[in-house]
Design a protein around this motif. Structure first.
Motif, PDB file in Angstrom:
ATOM      1  N   LYS A 112      28.764  35.066  42.316  1.00  0.00           N
ATOM      2  CA  LYS A 112      28.999  35.185  40.689  1.00  0.00           C
ATOM      3  C   LYS A 112      29.919  36.376  40.628  1.00  0.00           C
ATOM      4  CE  LYS A 112      24.404  33.353  39.710  1.00  0.00           C
ATOM      5  NZ  LYS A 112      23.394  33.602  39.057  1.00  0.00           N
ATOM      6  N   ILE A 113      29.904  37.522  41.409  1.00  0.00           N
ATOM      7  CA  ILE A 113      30.725  38.520  40.959  1.00  0.00           C
ATOM      8  C   ILE A 113      32.125  38.157  41.278  1.00  0.00           C
ATOM      9  CG2 ILE A 113      31.249  40.961  41.563  1.00  0.00           C
ATOM     10  CD1 ILE A 113      28.459  41.335  42.174  1.00  0.00           C
ATOM     11  N   GLU A 114      32.507  37.503  42.396  1.00  0.00           N
ATOM     12  CA  GLU A 114      33.853  36.968  42.774  1.00  0.00           C
ATOM     13  C   GLU A 114      34.509  36.241  41.826  1.00  0.00           C
ATOM     14  OE1 GLU A 114      36.961  37.598  44.883  1.00  0.00           O
ATOM     15  OE2 GLU A 114      35.130  38.621  45.181  1.00  0.00           O
ATOM     16  N   THR A 115      33.548  35.156  41.491  1.00  0.00           N
ATOM     17  CA  THR A 115      33.980  34.133  40.377  1.00  0.00           C
ATOM     18  C   THR A 115      34.325  34.875  38.944  1.00  0.00           C
ATOM     19  OG1 THR A 115      32.538  32.518  41.218  1.00  0.00           O
ATOM     20  CG2 THR A 115      33.397  32.099  39.203  1.00  0.00           C
ATOM     21  N   TRP A 116      33.353  36.053  38.870  1.00  0.00           N
ATOM     22  CA  TRP A 116      33.988  36.504  37.436  1.00  0.00           C
ATOM     23  C   TRP A 116      35.118  37.293  37.541  1.00  0.00           C
ATOM     24  CZ3 TRP A 116      34.041  41.875  36.531  1.00  0.00           C
ATOM     25  CH2 TRP A 116      34.179  42.335  34.948  1.00  0.00           C
ATOM     26  N   ARG A 117      35.237  38.174  38.845  1.00  0.00           N
ATOM     27  CA  ARG A 117      36.554  38.838  38.829  1.00  0.00           C
ATOM     28  C   ARG A 117      37.725  38.222  38.801  1.00  0.00           C
ATOM     29  NH1 ARG A 117      34.093  42.744  43.835  1.00  0.00           N
ATOM     30  NH2 ARG A 117      33.214  44.278  42.655  1.00  0.00           N
ATOM     31  N   GLN A 118      37.591  36.815  39.259  1.00  0.00           N
ATOM     32  CA  GLN A 118      38.847  35.986  39.364  1.00  0.00           C
ATOM     33  C   GLN A 118      39.053  35.331  37.880  1.00  0.00           C
ATOM     34  OE1 GLN A 118      37.959  32.661  41.901  1.00  0.00           O
ATOM     35  NE2 GLN A 118      38.253  34.131  43.796  1.00  0.00           N
ATOM     36  N   SER A 119      38.142  35.596  37.140  1.00  0.00           N
ATOM     37  CA  SER A 119      38.382  34.810  35.620  1.00  0.00           C
ATOM     38  C   SER A 119      38.347  36.017  34.698  1.00  0.00           C
ATOM     39  CB  SER A 119      37.171  34.298  35.143  1.00  0.00           C
ATOM     40  OG  SER A 119      36.020  34.381  35.333  1.00  0.00           O
ATOM     41  N   CYS A 120      38.264  37.219  35.033  1.00  0.00           N
ATOM     42  CA  CYS A 120      38.037  38.416  34.026  1.00  0.00           C
ATOM     43  C   CYS A 120      39.519  38.713  33.719  1.00  0.00           C
ATOM     44  CB  CYS A 120      37.798  39.627  34.609  1.00  0.00           C
ATOM     45  SG  CYS A 120      37.695  41.191  33.851  1.00  0.00           S
ATOM     46  N   LYS A 121      39.630  38.662  32.119  1.00  0.00           N
ATOM     47  CA  LYS A 121      40.934  39.206  31.579  1.00  0.00           C
ATOM     48  C   LYS A 121      41.351  40.550  31.597  1.00  0.00           C
ATOM     49  CE  LYS A 121      38.831  39.960  26.958  1.00  0.00           C
ATOM     50  NZ  LYS A 121      38.781  39.066  25.629  1.00  0.00           N
ATOM     51  N   TYR A 122      40.398  41.490  32.265  1.00  0.00           N
ATOM     52  CA  TYR A 122      41.029  42.621  32.496  1.00  0.00           C
ATOM     53  C   TYR A 122      41.009  43.057  33.964  1.00  0.00           C
ATOM     54  CZ  TYR A 122      39.504  43.073  27.391  1.00  0.00           C
ATOM     55  OH  TYR A 122      39.297  42.980  26.248  1.00  0.00           O
ATOM     56  N   PRO A 123      41.859  42.439  34.591  1.00  0.00           N
ATOM     57  CA  PRO A 123      41.993  42.687  36.140  1.00  0.00           C
ATOM     58  C   PRO A 123      41.807  44.285  36.882  1.00  0.00           C
ATOM     59  CG  PRO A 123      43.740  41.354  35.268  1.00  0.00           C
ATOM     60  CD  PRO A 123      43.240  41.961  34.027  1.00  0.00           C
ATOM     61  N   SER A 124      42.310  44.964  36.041  1.00  0.00           N
ATOM     62  CA  SER A 124      42.305  46.441  36.560  1.00  0.00           C
ATOM     63  C   SER A 124      40.823  46.886  36.748  1.00  0.00           C
ATOM     64  CB  SER A 124      43.186  47.353  35.884  1.00  0.00           C
ATOM     65  OG  SER A 124      42.788  47.328  34.613  1.00  0.00           O
ATOM     66  N   ILE A 125      39.968  46.529  35.890  1.00  0.00           N
ATOM     67  CA  ILE A 125      38.545  46.824  35.837  1.00  0.00           C
ATOM     68  C   ILE A 125      37.387  46.134  36.654  1.00  0.00           C
ATOM     69  CG2 ILE A 125      39.124  48.088  33.756  1.00  0.00           C
ATOM     70  CD1 ILE A 125      36.947  46.259  32.595  1.00  0.00           C
ATOM     71  N   SER A 126      38.030  45.117  37.111  1.00  0.00           N
ATOM     72  CA  SER A 126      36.873  44.018  37.661  1.00  0.00           C
ATOM     73  C   SER A 126      36.612  44.650  39.075  1.00  0.00           C
ATOM     74  CB  SER A 126      37.888  42.775  37.852  1.00  0.00           C
ATOM     75  OG  SER A 126      38.774  42.905  38.899  1.00  0.00           O
ATOM     76  N   HIS A 127      37.031  45.468  39.516  1.00  0.00           N
ATOM     77  CA  HIS A 127      36.629  46.028  40.799  1.00  0.00           C
ATOM     78  C   HIS A 127      36.184  47.387  40.400  1.00  0.00           C
ATOM     79  CE1 HIS A 127      38.096  43.098  43.797  1.00  0.00           C
ATOM     80  NE2 HIS A 127      39.311  43.065  42.687  1.00  0.00           N
ATOM     81  N   THR A 128      35.964  48.061  39.422  1.00  0.00           N
ATOM     82  CA  THR A 128      34.920  49.263  39.069  1.00  0.00           C
ATOM     83  C   THR A 128      33.556  49.238  39.310  1.00  0.00           C
ATOM     84  OG1 THR A 128      35.218  48.757  36.850  1.00  0.00           O
ATOM     85  CG2 THR A 128      36.983  50.155  37.891  1.00  0.00           C
TER      86      THR A 128
END
Length: 308
Positions: A112-128
């Motif tokens: 779920k986290i990986e799917t959310w990171r791929q669709s997140c509109k703020y890529p720079s904060i998706s791995h924070t």
């Protein structure tokens, strides 16, 4: 072990006299001790570390109970043995729940986290760290609070269950609320006391406030990132562009301050003495850290944009 526990409870149901109990209990423990020692030596290298540790602890408990029985304290030894069976069962249960949490994290939460990171509109904060809190809050709650809190509560709970078999539940409540450490003033009035209940409550609240601090940090960080990008009309943030040091420190101070206040009220620590000590420390630290505090205030002004 289940057979030994069944025999002990069977003695209780039949109301076997103490003399018969003392004669029969020691040989039973000797057989159990030999079997446990054999199991520890035979399966030491083929089981997990946690199970191996529990196996050797069980051997130690059986040895202590056997010594109690030989010295005429068979009843106390019986209660101790039943308590360990309850305690070991709950330890195994918590270990199984922790293993299930790891499986849940690997098979459910991480995808779920990986799917959310791929669709997140703020890529720079998706791995924070705080960005995925809305997906990992349950795992964090169980890992940081529910399992440690259950481990703390399990000890008095198992003691109560063991004593409840012999209808000593009221005795258990009495000892849990009994004051075993007491400090009184000159007139004899208690100003500080410790009970088992207060210690368990203090440890339990520590894990609760630890999770609250973690959640507050994660939520504030995520909110700060999103609001900053919306204010600047962009979908990225450079490294170290937003300074969280001050906010994280304030959140930690705020959360743990309330924890300290609750503990002081729970343990009945005299606030008068605390006030006097805090006042003296504040005066001494204020003089010693004058330059540091001055630089700290200037840093806040710099971050707020008032000074250039």
């Amino acid at each position: 072990m289940m057979t030994a526990c069944f025999i002990v409870i069977f003695f209780r149901v039949l109301f076997v006299p103490n003399s018969v109990m003392n004669l029969a209990f020691a040989p039973l423990l000797l057989v159990l001790l030999i079997f446990q020692l054999r199991s520890c030596l035979k399966y030491q290298g083929s089981v997990q570390v946690a199970d191996n540790v529990l196996c050797w602890i069980s051997l130690g408990v059986i040895s202590v109970v056997m010594a109690m029985s030989l010295f005429g304290y068979g009843f106390i030894g019986m209660v101790t043995l039943i308590w360990w069976y309850f305690q070991m069962s709950l330890i195994e249960l918590l270990m199984a729940l922790k293993k299930m949490l790891l499986i849940y994290k690997k098979e459910r939460m991480n995808p779920k986290i990986e799917t959310w990171r791929q669709s997140c509109k703020y890529p720079s904060i998706s791995h924070t760290k705080g960005a995925t809190f809305h997906l990992s809050w349950f795992y964090d709650l169980a890992q940081m609070t529910l399992i440690p809190l259950s481990a703390v509560i399990s000890v008095p709970l198992c003691i109560r269950l063991a004593l409840g078999i012999f209808d000593f539940s009221e005795l258990c409540s009495t000892y849990f609320n009994a004051v075993f450490f007491d400090v009184s003033n000159a007139s004899g009035e208690p100003i500080f006391s410790l009970t088992v209940y207060k210690i368990v409550a203090t440890l339990g609240m520590f894990y609760i406030f630890r999770y609250l601090s973690h959640a507050a940090h994660a939520l504030y960080q995520n909110f700060r990132y999103v609001s900053y990008m919306r204010a600047h009309n962009r979908n990225y943030v450079h490294n170290n562009e937003i300074n969280f040091s001050l906010a994280n420190s304030l959140i930690s101070i705020f959360v743990w301050f309330f924890y300290v206040v609750i503990v002081i009220n729970l343990l009945k620590i005299p606030t008068g003495a605390v006030t006097i000590i805090a006042g003296g420390l504040s005066a001494g630290l204020g003089l010693a850290m004058k330059d540091i505090i001055n630089n700290f205030i200037c840093g806040i002004q710099l971050m707020s944009g008032r000074l250039r």
